[in-house]
Design an enzyme around this catalytic site. Structure first.
Site, PDB file in Angstrom:
ATOM      1  N   HIS A  78     -28.290  24.847  10.080  1.00 41.14           N
ATOM      2  CA  HIS A  78     -27.226  25.846  10.244  1.00 41.14           C
ATOM      3  C   HIS A  78     -26.295  25.878   9.036  1.00 41.14           C
ATOM      4  O   HIS A  78     -25.223  26.478   9.113  1.00 41.14           O
ATOM      5  CB  HIS A  78     -26.441  25.555  11.526  1.00 41.14           C
ATOM      6  CG  HIS A  78     -27.274  25.641  12.759  1.00 41.14           C
ATOM      7  ND1 HIS A  78     -27.760  26.840  13.254  1.00 41.14           N
ATOM      8  CD2 HIS A  78     -27.776  24.673  13.581  1.00 41.14           C
ATOM      9  CE1 HIS A  78     -28.486  26.618  14.336  1.00 41.14           C
ATOM     10  NE2 HIS A  78     -28.524  25.304  14.552  1.00 41.14           N
TER      11      HIS A  78
ATOM     12  N   TRP B  94       0.904  -1.157   0.000  1.00 42.94           N
ATOM     13  CA  TRP B  94       0.000   0.000   0.000  1.00 42.94           C
ATOM     14  C   TRP B  94       0.939   1.202   0.000  1.00 42.94           C
ATOM     15  O   TRP B  94       1.633   1.467   0.979  1.00 42.94           O
ATOM     16  CB  TRP B  94      -0.886  -0.002   1.243  1.00 42.94           C
ATOM     17  CG  TRP B  94      -1.901   1.100   1.244  1.00 42.94           C
ATOM     18  CD1 TRP B  94      -3.094   1.107   0.591  1.00 42.94           C
ATOM     19  CD2 TRP B  94      -1.814   2.357   1.920  1.00 42.94           C
ATOM     20  NE1 TRP B  94      -3.760   2.287   0.826  1.00 42.94           N
ATOM     21  CE2 TRP B  94      -3.003   3.072   1.636  1.00 42.94           C
ATOM     22  CE3 TRP B  94      -0.866   2.954   2.740  1.00 42.94           C
ATOM     23  CZ2 TRP B  94      -3.252   4.346   2.147  1.00 42.94           C
ATOM     24  CZ3 TRP B  94      -1.114   4.225   3.252  1.00 42.94           C
ATOM     25  CH2 TRP B  94      -2.293   4.897   2.950  1.00 42.94           C
TER      26      TRP B  94
ATOM     27  N   GLU C 204     -20.671   7.273  11.076  1.00 47.11           N
ATOM     28  CA  GLU C 204     -20.159   5.948  10.696  1.00 47.11           C
ATOM     29  C   GLU C 204     -20.834   5.459   9.403  1.00 47.11           C
ATOM     30  O   GLU C 204     -20.186   4.880   8.528  1.00 47.11           O
ATOM     31  CB  GLU C 204     -20.372   4.958  11.856  1.00 47.11           C
ATOM     32  CG  GLU C 204     -20.252   3.475  11.510  1.00 47.11           C
ATOM     33  CD  GLU C 204     -18.957   3.083  10.809  1.00 47.11           C
ATOM     34  OE1 GLU C 204     -18.021   3.881  10.764  1.00 47.11           O
ATOM     35  OE2 GLU C 204     -18.913   1.958  10.270  1.00 47.11           O
TER      36      GLU C 204
END
Ligand code: M6R
Length: 590
Positions: A491, A74, A468
Site C-alpha cells: 500500500h 541530558w 521494536e
C-alpha cells in the site's frame, strides 16, 4: 532525565566520590556534568561538557570536602555547553542546586525574578529554581526557602541543594526519582540505587512532595503538602553490585542481551496469585488498556495480539503519550496495565495520573520496583531483570513479553500451559546466545553495515516486533530502519525497495506464515535482500537467521537476533551502543 548524586559524611573525598557515583548514572544523561562541594566555607564548582565516564582522577584536583552534589545532564532547556551544565548558582552565589525534571512554569518565574533584579546566565529552568530559593532566603531560613520555592514549581522535579554557610544537603522530589543510601554516619542521595550500592544496600525512598535534610550525621523528612515531619523506613535491598556493573563485557548492551538466558526464567517465575489476580481484574474490567512508550509501547502492542489470540479478549493499546486522548472512555470500571522498564517514563506516568483521576485501577509491569510507577500502582508485576543500564532495552523487553504471554494464558484459565510454553522458549535461548550464533549474525552485520536504510516486516504478534526491531536498529546503529506490517507494504512502502535493500522478515510457524513469506517474495521481486528470521529456511531468504520454534512465544525469541545485530552494527560503525546520541535511559520529560 539526568543523574543526580550527592554525599554527606565522614569521608573527605566527597567530590571524587560524587564523580564516581555519577559515572554509574551516566546512562541517564551524558552530554555534560558537574560537581559542587563545600571547601573551607566556600562552594566550589567544577563542570565539563562531555561524558563523565571519560574523566580521570588526575584530570582535576578537587579540594578536600565531605559534602558534595553532582549531576550528569541530558539537555532539555538550553544547548549542551558548560554554562547550561549543572550545578547552578543563585544570583548571590550562595545557593547551588542540581535538578532532574522540568520546571514547566519557569518562564513566568524567571520574568518575575528579573523584575526583582535577578540576572540569569544560562538558558536552563534549573537556574531559575536556585534564584527563587535565594529570593525566599532573603526573609526565611534555607529549609523554608526550599519548601516555599518547590511549592511554586509546576512539573516534575528532583532537586538537591546546598548553601554556602550551611553544612547540610536538602533534597526534594515530585515525579522524578531520588533515593537515599544510608551508611554509617553517612548518606548518599542518588537518582538510582546502583550508584551507591558499593557503599550500602540500605535505602530510603523519598516520596513525592517530601523533602529530606541531611545535617550533622542525621537525616530528617518533611511532607511539604501536609506540612509536617515524616518518619521513613530503611529498606535493605537485595541487588548485588555485579549485576549493576559491566564485568568482563565491553558494553552493558551485550551483557544485558546475554543475561536473557537467566532473566527470562526469572520473569516467568511470578507469584501465580498475582498473575491470577490481574487476570481476574482483566476479566472483570469494562475495558482494559495496555500502555507503554518506545520499546515498552511495542511490547504493549504485542499484548493486544496475544490477548486476542490466546484469551480471545480485546484489549486496547495506546502509547503513553497518546493515552490522554482516550480519557473520554475511562470509567471506574476501566483497567490500565502500564508496561515500563524504569517506571519513571513521564508520558506513561502522566497517563496513569489521568486514569487515576477517573478511578481506574492501575497494574504496572515494571522492572524498577522502587519506581514512581510501581509506587502509584494498585498491583505490581515485577520483571525481576536486575538493573538494565544500556539505553537500548533488551532483557527488560523479553521479560515484559513473557509476563504478558503468561497473563494472556492466565486469562484463558491456562496459566500452567503458558508457563510451560515460556519455560520451553527460555530453554532455547542458549542456542541463540553463543559465539557461533553471534558470528553468524556478525557476517550479516558486516555485509549491511553501510546501508542507508533497512526495513523489517512482520504479521500478527510479530508486527509489533518488527516495530521494536526498527527502534533497536535505529537507536544504536543510526541506520534508518522502519518496521511495517507485512500486508501494508504493497500500500505504499514497497516503493522504497530498490536493489539490495535489506528487509528482515520475521516468520513464525503460525497462521501468518504463508502471508509473510508472500510479502517477502513481493519485496524480493523488487530487488530487496531478504533476511529471514525463522525456525526454517525458505527459498525466498537471501540470508537465514535460525530461531527456535516457540509457538506463541515467538515474539520473545524473534527479537533476540535483532538485538544482537543492532549491537554488532553499532560496534562496527564505531557508535557507543550503551549511550546512543540524543537519547537517555529513562525519558522523564513529556
Ligand atoms: O523505562 P521505560 O520502559 O518506560 O522506557 C520507555 C522507552 O523510553 C524505552 O523503551 C526506549 O524506547 C528504549 N530506549 C528502547 O530501547
Amino acid at each position: 532525565m539526568c543523574g543526580i548524586f550527592a554525599y554527606s559524611g565522614p569521608r573527605n573525598n566527597a567530590p571524587l566520590l560524587v564523580v564516581e557515583g555519577l559515572k554509574c548514572l551516566e546512562y541517564r544523561g551524558y552530554d555534560s556534568w558537574g560537581v559542587a562541594y563545600q571547601a573551607k566555607g566556600d562552594i566550589k564548582i567544577y563542570k565539563k561538557v562531555g561524558k563523565i565516564g571519560d574523566f580521570k582522577a588526575k584530570d582535576h584536583k578537587f579540594e578536600t570536602s565531605s559534602l558534595a552534589i553532582g549531576h550528569s545532564r541530558w539537555a532539555t532547556h538550553g544547548g549542551v555547553n558548560r554554562v547550561n551544565a549543572h550545578p547552578h548558582f543563585s544570583e548571590n552565589k550562595e545557593i547551588v542546586l542540581v535538578h532532574n525534571g522540568i520546571f514547566e512554569n519557569y518562564l513566568d518565574t524567571k520574568k518575575f525574578l528579573e523584575k526583582k533584579g535577578h540576572k540569569f546566565i544560562s538558558k536552563t529552568d534549573t537556574e531559575v529554581i536556585a534564584h527563587l530559593i535565594e529570593e525566599h532566603a532573603k526573609t526565611h531560613s534555607f529549609e523554608d526557602s526550599v519548601k516555599m520555592a518547590i511549592k511554586e514549581i509546576e512539573g516534575r522535579y528532583a532537586i538537591v541543594v546546598i548553601k554556602e554557610d550551611e553544612n547540610k544537603i536538602i533534597a526534594a522530589r515530585k515525579g522524578s526519582p531520588l533515593i537515599i543510601g544510608v551508611g554509617k554516619n553517612e548518606f548518599f542521595i542518588a537518582s538510582d540505587i546502583p550508584a551507591f550500592l558499593k557503599y550500602t544496600n540500605k535505602v530510603i525512598y523519598l516520596d513525592d512532595n517530601q523533602i529530606c535534610t541531611v545535617e550533622n550525621k542525621k537525616i530528617s523528612f518533611f511532607d511539604n503538602i501536609k506540612e509536617e515531619e515524616v518518619k521513613k523506613r530503611i529498606i535493605e535491598i537485595e541487588w548485588d553490585i555485579e549485576s549493576a556493573e559491566k564485568g568482563e563485557h565491553p558494553h552493558f548492551m551485550i551483557k544485558e542481551i546475554i543475561e536473557q538466558k537467566d532473566t527470562l526464567n526469572r520473569a516467568i517465575n511470578q507469584d501465580p496469585k498475582v498473575i491470577e489476580q490481574v487476570a481476574k481484574e482483566i476479566k472483570k474490567a469494562f475495558g482494559t488498556y495496555f500502555i507503554g512508550c518506545g520499546t515498552a509501547g511495542k511490547v504493549a502492542l504485542v499484548g493486544e495480539y496475544l490477548f486476542a489470540k490466546i484469551s480471545k479478549k480485546h484489549i486496547n493499546f495506546a502509547f503513553g503519550s497518546e493515552f490522554p486522548y482516550h480519557r473520554q472512555f475511562l470509567t471506574n470500571k476501566t483497567l490500565l496495565i502500564a508496561v515500563s522498564q524504569s517506571g519513571e517514563t513521564a508520558d506513561t506516568l502522566e497517563a496513569i495520573e489521568i486514569a487515576k483521576e477517573k478511578g481506574v485501577k492501575i497494574v504496572s509491569i515494571v522492572n524498577v520496583e522502587s519506581s514512581t510507577m510501581a509506587r502509584i500502582s494498585d498491583i505490581v508485576i515485577p520483571l525481576k531483570a536486575g538493573p538494565e543500564k544500556a539505553v537500548a532495552s533488551t532483557k527488560a523487553t523479553t521479560s515484559q513479553l513473557a509476563i504478558l504471554t503468561l497473563l494472556a494464558y492466565a486469562c484463558n484459565g491456562g496459566i500452567l500451559e503458558g508457563k510451560h510454553l515460556l519455560i520451553n522458549a527460555a530453554s532455547q535461548i542458549n542456542d541463540m546466545i553463543n559465539p557461533r550464533y553471534e558470528d553468524h549474525i556478525m557476517k550479516l552485520a558486516r555485509k549491511i553495515k553501510n546501508v542507508e536504510s533497512m526495513y523489517i516486516i512482520g504479521r500478527g504478534m510479530n508486527y509489533p516486533i518488527a516495530l521494536e526491531a526498527a527502534i533497536k536498529l535505529q537507536e544504536v546503529s543510526y541506520i534508518h530502519a522502519e518496521g511495517f506490517a507485512g500486508g501494508e507494504l504493497k500500500h505504499g512502502p514497497i516503493a522504497l525497495i530498490s536493489k539490495d535493500t535489506p528487509v528482515i522478515a520475521l516468520v513464525a510457524n503460525d497462521d501468518c506464515k504463508n502471508e509473510i513469506i508472500s510479502n517477502a517474495t513481493e519485496v524480493k521481486a523488487r530487488g530487496g535482500y531478504i533476511i529471514g528470521v525463522s525456525p526454517e529456511n525458505h527459498e525466498v531468504f537471501d540470508y537465514w537467521i535460525r530461531v527456535p520454534d516457540a509457538g506463541n512465544a515467538s515474539p520473545i525469541l524473534n527479537i533476540i537476533p535483532i538485538q544482537i545485530l543492532a549491537y554488532q552494527l553499532a560496534v562496527l560503525r564505531k557508535n557507543n551502543p550503551d549511550m546512543p546520541r540524543n537519547l537517555a535511559k529513562s525519558v522523564t520529560v513529556k
